[in-house]
Every structure is written in structure tokens, then in C-alpha cells.
Motif scaffolding. Structure first.
Motif, PDB file in Angstrom:
ATOM      1  N   ILE A   1       0.847  -1.401  -0.028  1.00 41.27           N
ATOM      2  CA  ILE A   1      -0.045  -0.029   0.036  1.00 41.27           C
ATOM      3  C   ILE A   1       0.946   1.285  -0.093  1.00 41.27           C
ATOM      4  O   ILE A   1       1.388   1.500   1.039  1.00 41.27           O
ATOM      5  CB  ILE A   1      -0.953   0.130   1.162  1.00 41.27           C
ATOM      6  CG1 ILE A   1      -1.881  -1.311   1.045  1.00 41.27           C
ATOM      7  CG2 ILE A   1      -1.824   1.233   1.242  1.00 41.27           C
ATOM      8  CD1 ILE A   1      -2.657  -1.382   2.516  1.00 41.27           C
ATOM      9  N   PRO A   2       1.109   1.900  -1.149  1.00 45.35           N
ATOM     10  CA  PRO A   2       1.984   2.985  -1.331  1.00 45.35           C
ATOM     11  C   PRO A   2       1.553   4.332  -0.401  1.00 45.35           C
ATOM     12  O   PRO A   2       0.265   4.428  -0.121  1.00 45.35           O
ATOM     13  CB  PRO A   2       2.012   3.145  -2.854  1.00 45.35           C
ATOM     14  CG  PRO A   2       0.824   2.717  -3.406  1.00 45.35           C
ATOM     15  CD  PRO A   2       0.286   1.658  -2.281  1.00 45.35           C
ATOM     16  N   GLN A   3       2.481   5.286  -0.125  1.00 44.61           N
ATOM     17  CA  GLN A   3       2.228   6.504   0.544  1.00 44.61           C
ATOM     18  C   GLN A   3       1.212   7.113  -0.374  1.00 44.61           C
ATOM     19  O   GLN A   3       0.385   7.860   0.331  1.00 44.61           O
ATOM     20  CB  GLN A   3       3.261   6.856   0.769  1.00 44.61           C
ATOM     21  CG  GLN A   3       4.182   6.567   2.027  1.00 44.61           C
ATOM     22  CD  GLN A   3       5.608   7.293   2.147  1.00 44.61           C
ATOM     23  OE1 GLN A   3       6.522   7.135   1.299  1.00 44.61           O
ATOM     24  NE2 GLN A   3       5.465   8.098   3.074  1.00 44.61           N
TER      25      GLN A   3
ATOM     26  N   ALA B   1      -1.166   4.494  -6.761  1.00 41.51           N
ATOM     27  CA  ALA B   1      -1.634   3.001  -6.447  1.00 41.51           C
ATOM     28  C   ALA B   1      -2.631   2.439  -7.505  1.00 41.51           C
ATOM     29  O   ALA B   1      -2.880   1.623  -7.848  1.00 41.51           O
ATOM     30  CB  ALA B   1      -1.895   3.009  -5.204  1.00 41.51           C
ATOM     31  N   LEU B   2      -3.676   3.550  -7.981  1.00 36.98           N
ATOM     32  CA  LEU B   2      -4.451   3.022  -8.787  1.00 36.98           C
ATOM     33  C   LEU B   2      -4.593   3.755 -10.198  1.00 36.98           C
ATOM     34  O   LEU B   2      -4.276   5.147 -10.201  1.00 36.98           O
ATOM     35  CB  LEU B   2      -6.026   3.302  -8.182  1.00 36.98           C
ATOM     36  CG  LEU B   2      -6.171   2.542  -6.848  1.00 36.98           C
ATOM     37  CD1 LEU B   2      -7.569   3.096  -6.229  1.00 36.98           C
ATOM     38  CD2 LEU B   2      -6.586   0.850  -7.031  1.00 36.98           C
ATOM     39  N   ASN B   3      -5.038   3.038 -11.194  1.00 40.12           N
ATOM     40  CA  ASN B   3      -5.330   4.047 -12.510  1.00 40.12           C
ATOM     41  C   ASN B   3      -6.319   4.928 -12.276  1.00 40.12           C
ATOM     42  O   ASN B   3      -7.717   4.481 -12.205  1.00 40.12           O
ATOM     43  CB  ASN B   3      -5.604   2.839 -13.607  1.00 40.12           C
ATOM     44  CG  ASN B   3      -5.661   3.265 -14.934  1.00 40.12           C
ATOM     45  OD1 ASN B   3      -6.145   4.600 -15.047  1.00 40.12           O
ATOM     46  ND2 ASN B   3      -5.181   2.483 -15.874  1.00 40.12           N
ATOM     47  N   PRO B   4      -6.186   6.028 -12.466  1.00 40.61           N
ATOM     48  CA  PRO B   4      -7.044   7.133 -12.423  1.00 40.61           C
ATOM     49  C   PRO B   4      -8.362   7.017 -13.608  1.00 40.61           C
ATOM     50  O   PRO B   4      -9.230   7.779 -13.498  1.00 40.61           O
ATOM     51  CB  PRO B   4      -6.401   8.355 -12.784  1.00 40.61           C
ATOM     52  CG  PRO B   4      -5.223   8.100 -13.469  1.00 40.61           C
ATOM     53  CD  PRO B   4      -4.778   6.584 -13.033  1.00 40.61           C
TER      54      PRO B   4
ATOM     55  N   TYR C   1     -14.171   6.183  -9.337  1.00 39.25           N
ATOM     56  CA  TYR C   1     -12.965   6.609 -10.033  1.00 39.25           C
ATOM     57  C   TYR C   1     -11.896   7.074  -8.727  1.00 39.25           C
ATOM     58  O   TYR C   1     -12.553   7.474  -7.793  1.00 39.25           O
ATOM     59  CB  TYR C   1     -12.713   7.589 -11.018  1.00 39.25           C
ATOM     60  CG  TYR C   1     -13.368   7.031 -12.150  1.00 39.25           C
ATOM     61  CD1 TYR C   1     -12.623   6.318 -12.935  1.00 39.25           C
ATOM     62  CD2 TYR C   1     -14.780   7.449 -12.465  1.00 39.25           C
ATOM     63  CE1 TYR C   1     -13.278   5.990 -14.232  1.00 39.25           C
ATOM     64  CE2 TYR C   1     -15.288   6.842 -13.677  1.00 39.25           C
ATOM     65  CZ  TYR C   1     -14.608   6.202 -14.389  1.00 39.25           C
ATOM     66  OH  TYR C   1     -15.306   5.830 -15.836  1.00 39.25           O
ATOM     67  N   PRO C   2     -10.724   6.929  -8.726  1.00 34.04           N
ATOM     68  CA  PRO C   2      -9.780   7.043  -7.554  1.00 34.04           C
ATOM     69  C   PRO C   2     -10.042   8.667  -7.129  1.00 34.04           C
ATOM     70  O   PRO C   2     -10.023   8.825  -5.934  1.00 34.04           O
ATOM     71  CB  PRO C   2      -8.482   6.747  -7.750  1.00 34.04           C
ATOM     72  CG  PRO C   2      -8.758   5.499  -9.001  1.00 34.04           C
ATOM     73  CD  PRO C   2      -9.823   6.023  -9.661  1.00 34.04           C
TER      74      PRO C   2
END
Length: 159
Positions: A96-98, A103-106, A152-153
Motif C-alpha cells: 500500500i504505497p504512501q 496506486a490506482l489507475n485514474p 474513480y480514484p
């Protein structure tokens, strides 16, 4: 807890260097027992992300591990071939990145991004993956999981 229970993750004296010899990890040791939750905390550049990437086997090509061991449930990651390592890691770990924006494709909704990994890496059916993702969101107390999975993120706050 049973005395013969293996740690979920064990890192022993892990060190890594750049080509110029600069150490990016220096003798890192960490043990996570079943049921424990650990967080890596430190200043920017302290090596938190490098530790996660080392365990996942996705360090930058310029970084080389020079000593130490990493074990998941007693399996030495350094002794596994790439496919066996991906299978073991895909089934049991995640980074789980900072920065959640990386981390997720927008351009994709959150739900498919989460279930795709379970389908691709573990070979699960879409229905099984979807059910497990909903369970996980419930476990970490994400409110309105159905809505979150359709977002969406950028539609979620960082908090």
C-alpha cells in the motif's frame, strides 16, 4: 498462539545498494506474526517503500540486494523462481504505497482494478474475487463499499 506457527513475514538483516555502493537499505529486520498489523513509519527517503518493493520483488533494476533474507510463512523468497514468487506473493501480500494517486489507475473504476489482480494472479472467478474484495472493504471499515467500488480514484478523499 502456537509455538510452531510461522511468521507471516520475516525480514532478516536485509541490505540493498545502488551501483555506486550507496546503501538504500541497511540491515533491516522485521517480523510480522499472524494477526499482527505493522506499519513502516519514517522520514521521506528512509526506505519504507524500498522494503515493500524488495519483498514484492519489484525493486528498481539499479538496486541490488547484497545480504539478508525475506520469508513469507517460512518460504525463502530468494530461493523461489519468478513464477513461484509471484504466486506466493500474489496470494498473501500487497504493498500500500504512501501516495494513493500512484496506486490506482485514474481512468478506471476502483472495483475492477481490485478484482482484476485476484482473477489474474490467483486465477479466481470474477464472482469470487468480487465477493472477497467486498469482505476486505468491510474488514477495514470502508463505508458504502458498493459506492466506493464504482468510483474513480479521484472521487474519494485521501482521508
Amino acid at each position: 498462539m502456537s509455538a510452531n506457527m510461522e511468521p507471516c513475514l520475516e525480514i532478516r538483516s536485509l541490505s540493498a545498494v545502488l551501483p555506486n555502493g550507496q546503501r538504500v537499505l541497511r540491515s533491516v529486520s522485521l517480523t510480522v506474526q499472524p494477526g499482527e498489523v505493522r506499519a513502516l513509519v519514517g522520514e521521506s527517503g528512509a526506505g519504507k517503500t524500498m522494503i515493500g518493493k524488495a519483498v514484492l520483488g519489484v525493486l528498481p533494476k539499479s538496486v541490488r540486494i547484497v545480504e539478508g533474507e525475506m520469508l513469507i510463512e517460512g518460504e525463502d523468497l530468494g530461493r523461489l523462481d519468478a513464477k513461484a514468487r509471484r504466486t506466493l506473493i500474489g496470494a498473501r501480500t500487497a504493498l500500500i504505497p504512501q501516495d494513493p494517486l500512484t496506486a490506482l489507475n485514474p481512468s478506471r473504476r476502483i472495483g475492477p482494478q481490485m478484482t482484476d489482480r485476484l482473477v489474474r494472479i490467483l486465477g479466481w472467478s470474477g464472482e469470487k474475487a468480487d465477493k472477497r474484495i467486498r469482505q476486505l472493504l468491510d474488514e477495514v471499515q470502508i463505508r458504502e463499499p458498493e459506492r466506493v467500488l464504482k468510483c474513480y480514484p479521484h472521487e474519494l478523499s485521501g482521508g
